[in-house]
Design an enzyme around this catalytic site. Structure first.
Site, PDB file in Angstrom:
ATOM      1  N   HIS A  50      40.860  45.802  33.024  1.00 32.71           N
ATOM      2  CA  HIS A  50      42.245  46.390  33.891  1.00 32.71           C
ATOM      3  C   HIS A  50      43.174  45.534  33.234  1.00 32.71           C
ATOM      4  O   HIS A  50      43.036  44.631  32.379  1.00 32.71           O
ATOM      5  CB  HIS A  50      42.044  46.218  35.572  1.00 32.71           C
TER       6      HIS A  50
HETATM    7  P1  TYD Z   1      38.626  42.749  40.441  1.00 31.47           P
HETATM    8  O1  TYD Z   1      40.018  42.119  40.153  1.00 31.47           O
HETATM    9  O2  TYD Z   1      38.514  44.086  39.929  1.00 31.47           O
HETATM   10  O3  TYD Z   1      37.378  41.946  39.737  1.00 31.47           O
HETATM   11  P2  TYD Z   1      37.207  41.350  38.152  1.00 31.47           P
HETATM   12  O4  TYD Z   1      38.354  41.845  37.197  1.00 31.47           O
HETATM   13  O5  TYD Z   1      36.651  40.155  38.112  1.00 31.47           O
HETATM   14  O6  TYD Z   1      36.045  42.280  37.681  1.00 31.47           O
HETATM   15  O7  TYD Z   1      38.111  42.601  41.782  1.00 31.47           O
HETATM   16  C1  TYD Z   1      36.955  43.039  42.558  1.00 31.47           C
HETATM   17  C2  TYD Z   1      37.049  43.383  43.701  1.00 31.47           C
HETATM   18  O8  TYD Z   1      37.486  42.464  44.586  1.00 31.47           O
HETATM   19  C3  TYD Z   1      37.827  44.471  43.962  1.00 31.47           C
HETATM   20  O9  TYD Z   1      37.597  45.484  44.973  1.00 31.47           O
HETATM   21  C4  TYD Z   1      39.174  43.838  44.487  1.00 31.47           C
HETATM   22  C5  TYD Z   1      38.650  42.783  45.345  1.00 31.47           C
HETATM   23  N1  TYD Z   1      39.731  41.500  45.142  1.00 31.47           N
HETATM   24  C6  TYD Z   1      40.111  41.199  46.355  1.00 31.47           C
HETATM   25  O10 TYD Z   1      39.935  41.650  47.275  1.00 31.47           O
HETATM   26  N2  TYD Z   1      40.921  40.164  46.407  1.00 31.47           N
HETATM   27  C7  TYD Z   1      41.360  39.477  44.964  1.00 31.47           C
HETATM   28  O11 TYD Z   1      42.015  38.507  45.287  1.00 31.47           O
HETATM   29  C8  TYD Z   1      40.513  39.834  44.077  1.00 31.47           C
HETATM   30  C9  TYD Z   1      40.810  38.945  42.648  1.00 31.47           C
HETATM   31  C10 TYD Z   1      39.846  40.812  44.147  1.00 31.47           C
END
Ligand code: TYD
Length: 144
Positions: A50
């Site tokens: 992303h």
């Molecule tokens: P995401 O940012 O997509 O993780 P990565 O880039 O490491 O794969 O986040 C994964 C999940 O966690 C998504 O459902 C959003 C949630 N999340 C939160 O609720 N709070 C946060 O601060 C972060 C970073 C993620």
């Protein structure tokens, strides 16, 4: 438009061990409002995939190692994070993928804003359209 950049963490060592510090205005060009960390990452897992429209972040592998790949759709970077005394500053606007996690890796992320799903772009085609709409890379703004 800021570029992704590695930075040195302040390390204070004495006979008891080491202490790492990052400060706003010194290592970081933003004031962190949130910290989160990745741990227990499964072998072979990839994360990220992303971009953030406004969020600034710093990544530090405080234990273990992983790779952070960044692209703006034209330029590509891959950073190996395997040293708790080195961090990676990621400005807004870059598509990122994280992978090659070694066992036991703990990746600390400092972020300039609270969690906001609206700041994410999770679709690659949408990302390219968004980037084109900015006359990228000159118009990305950076929040303080
Ligand atoms: P995401 O940012 O997509 O993780 P990565 O880039 O490491 O794969 O986040 C994964 C999940 O966690 C998504 O459902 C959003 C949630 N999340 C939160 O609720 N709070 C946060 O601060 C972060 C970073 C993620």
């Amino acid at each position: 438009m800021l570029s992704p950049q590695l930075f040195d963490v302040q390390v204070i060592r004495d006979e008891r061990g080491a202490l790492g510090v990052v400060e706003s205005g010194r290592e970081l060009p933003f004031a962190p409002k949130r910290m989160y960390y990745l741990f227990d990452v499964h072998a072979g897992a990839s994360r990220g995939a992303h971009a953030h429209q406004a969020l600034q972040q710093a990544f530090i592998a405080v234990s273990g190692a992983c790779e952070v790949s960044l692209t703006d759709g034209i330029r590509n970077w891959t950073f190996l994070l395997n040293d708790p005394s080195r961090g990676l500053f990621v400005p807004p606007g870059y598509w990122r993928s994280l992978g090659a996690f070694s066992g036991g890796t703990v990746l600390v992320v400092l972020a300039s804003a609270l969690y906001d799903e609206n700041d994410y772009i999770r679709d690659w085609k949408e990302y390219l359209e968004w980037r084109d709409s900015l006359s990228f890379p000159t118009t990305l703004s950076v929040e303080g």
